[in-house]
Write a protein that holds these residues in place. Structure first.
Motif, PDB file in Angstrom:
ATOM      1  N   MET A 160       0.870  -1.189   0.000  1.00 52.76           N
ATOM      2  CA  MET A 160       0.000   0.000   0.000  1.00 52.76           C
ATOM      3  C   MET A 160       0.900   1.231   0.000  1.00 52.76           C
ATOM      4  N   ARG A 215       2.257   4.938   0.586  1.00 56.70           N
ATOM      5  CA  ARG A 215       2.026   5.869   1.674  1.00 56.70           C
ATOM      6  C   ARG A 215       1.006   6.914   1.235  1.00 56.70           C
ATOM      7  N   ARG A 249      15.007  18.578  -4.690  1.00 53.66           N
ATOM      8  CA  ARG A 249      15.464  17.738  -5.795  1.00 53.66           C
ATOM      9  C   ARG A 249      15.039  18.344  -7.119  1.00 53.66           C
ATOM     10  N   HIS A 262       9.447  13.086   2.630  1.00 54.39           N
ATOM     11  CA  HIS A 262      10.388  13.239   3.737  1.00 54.39           C
ATOM     12  C   HIS A 262      10.331  14.620   4.368  1.00 54.39           C
ATOM     13  N   LYS A 297       3.288  -3.661   2.366  1.00 58.59           N
ATOM     14  CA  LYS A 297       3.581  -4.120   1.012  1.00 58.59           C
ATOM     15  C   LYS A 297       4.387  -3.061   0.275  1.00 58.59           C
ATOM     16  N   GLU A 329      10.337   2.617   0.115  1.00 57.20           N
ATOM     17  CA  GLU A 329       8.885   2.433   0.180  1.00 57.20           C
ATOM     18  C   GLU A 329       8.223   2.993  -1.070  1.00 57.20           C
ATOM     19  N   ASP A 330       7.100   2.356  -1.422  1.00 58.24           N
ATOM     20  CA  ASP A 330       6.266   2.949  -2.464  1.00 58.24           C
ATOM     21  C   ASP A 330       5.726   4.265  -1.961  1.00 58.24           C
ATOM     22  N   SER A 331       5.605   5.242  -2.821  1.00 57.83           N
ATOM     23  CA  SER A 331       4.828   6.434  -2.482  1.00 57.83           C
ATOM     24  C   SER A 331       3.828   6.647  -3.605  1.00 57.83           C
ATOM     25  N   GLU A 332       3.058   7.708  -3.465  1.00 60.35           N
ATOM     26  CA  GLU A 332       2.001   7.944  -4.458  1.00 60.35           C
ATOM     27  C   GLU A 332       2.567   8.041  -5.868  1.00 60.35           C
ATOM     28  N   ASP A 333       3.780   8.575  -5.986  1.00 57.76           N
ATOM     29  CA  ASP A 333       4.271   8.920  -7.312  1.00 57.76           C
ATOM     30  C   ASP A 333       5.731   8.547  -7.467  1.00 57.76           C
ATOM     31  N   LEU A 361      10.108   6.361  -1.999  1.00 57.23           N
ATOM     32  CA  LEU A 361      10.800   7.115  -0.960  1.00 57.23           C
ATOM     33  C   LEU A 361      11.953   6.276  -0.434  1.00 57.23           C
ATOM     34  N   SER A 418      14.693   6.273   2.812  1.00 54.38           N
ATOM     35  CA  SER A 418      14.904   6.891   4.113  1.00 54.38           C
ATOM     36  C   SER A 418      16.056   6.226   4.849  1.00 54.38           C
ATOM     37  N   THR A 426      14.678  11.061   0.852  1.00 52.35           N
ATOM     38  CA  THR A 426      14.466  11.650  -0.455  1.00 52.35           C
ATOM     39  C   THR A 426      13.638  10.685  -1.290  1.00 52.35           C
ATOM     40  N   SER A 427      13.544  10.937  -2.554  1.00 49.61           N
ATOM     41  CA  SER A 427      12.660  10.122  -3.381  1.00 49.61           C
ATOM     42  C   SER A 427      13.244   9.934  -4.762  1.00 49.61           C
ATOM     43  N   GLY A 428      12.576   9.137  -5.556  1.00 46.89           N
ATOM     44  CA  GLY A 428      12.964   8.922  -6.939  1.00 46.89           C
ATOM     45  C   GLY A 428      11.831   8.277  -7.700  1.00 46.89           C
TER      46      GLY A 428
END
Lengths: 98, 121
Positions: A1, A3, A49, A59, B29, B55-59, B62, B64, B72-74
């Motif tokens: 799921m 976040r 970024r 974050h 998950k 972790e999955d994020s909306e877009d 993430l 950590s 941060t994210s990618g």
């Protein structure tokens, strides 16, 4: 799921950096660092970024020591710089001068 | 009343299961823990294992590093992971350049954590 919760964008991060009068330091690609000082004291920082997509700042609340809800308020103007400083003081994240 | 007790028992079992999964580093998950093995080609030595939570994020994803409160994210897991390594080194350098008396409690803590994991070569 994945976040859930408020999504934060580069625009949000930049608005917050402006509001907190952050000093921008260029880092390795793809980040710039937004560094927040209170007087002479460095109290927080977060990466901004550069990229083609405008999401992915999950974050940001953690870096600002705020909940996602309050981070949204900081980005959207209801929370002021002084209110954020008050939160940081309450959390003892600003060293007070003796 | 019997139904409520059954529902509560199911919830309790679910909490126990999720707690066990988190302890195993699996979590929800799509989340996983990935070790940083190297900062090459950057000239830094990793002193001890560094765990990154992806972790999955909306877009996208993430990444950590909780010990030092860095994230941060990618768009992909790999990008998020590499972006995190890059940000970790940026912060290590930036905090190391700062006069110690200028570091507030959290930046000072972050630098202490980073120094326990990283040494400039």
């Amino acid at each position: 799921m994945p976040r859930r919760g408020p999504l934060f964008t580069t625009a949000d991060a930049e608005r917050i950096a402006d509001k907190l009068e952050a000093v921008i330091e260029q880092g390795r690609r793809p980040h710039a660092l937004a560094i927040v000082y209170h007087g002479e004291q460095r109290i927080a920082h977060f990466g901004i970024r550069r990229g083609s997509r405008d999401h992915g700042y999950g974050h940001l609340p953690s870096a600002l020591h705020l909940s996602p809800h309050h981070t949204r308020r900081l980005a959207d103007c209801p929370m002021s710089y002084d209110e954020w400083i008050s939160v940081m003081r309450e959390k003892r994240l600003i060293a007070e001068e003796n | 009343m019997a139904k409520e007790i059954t529902d509560l028992k199911r919830l309790e079992d679910r909490i126990v299961d999720l707690s066990a999964r988190i302890e195993r580093g699996i979590g929800a998950k799509g989340a996983k823990i990935v070790p940083v093995q190297t900062f090459a080609p950057e000239p830094y030595t990793l002193l001890k294992p560094m765990s990154v939570l992806l972790e999955d994020s909306e877009d996208g994803y993430l990444a950590s590093f909780f010990d030092a409160n860095i994230g941060t994210s990618g768009e992909t897991e790999q990008e998020a992971f590499e972006n995190l390594k890059s940000l970790v080194l940026d912060l290590f350098d930036s905090l190391s350049r700062e006069a110690p008396e200028r570091l507030g409690p959290e930046p000072a803590r972050q630098l202490a954590v980073l120094r326990s994991f990283i040494r400039a070569a």
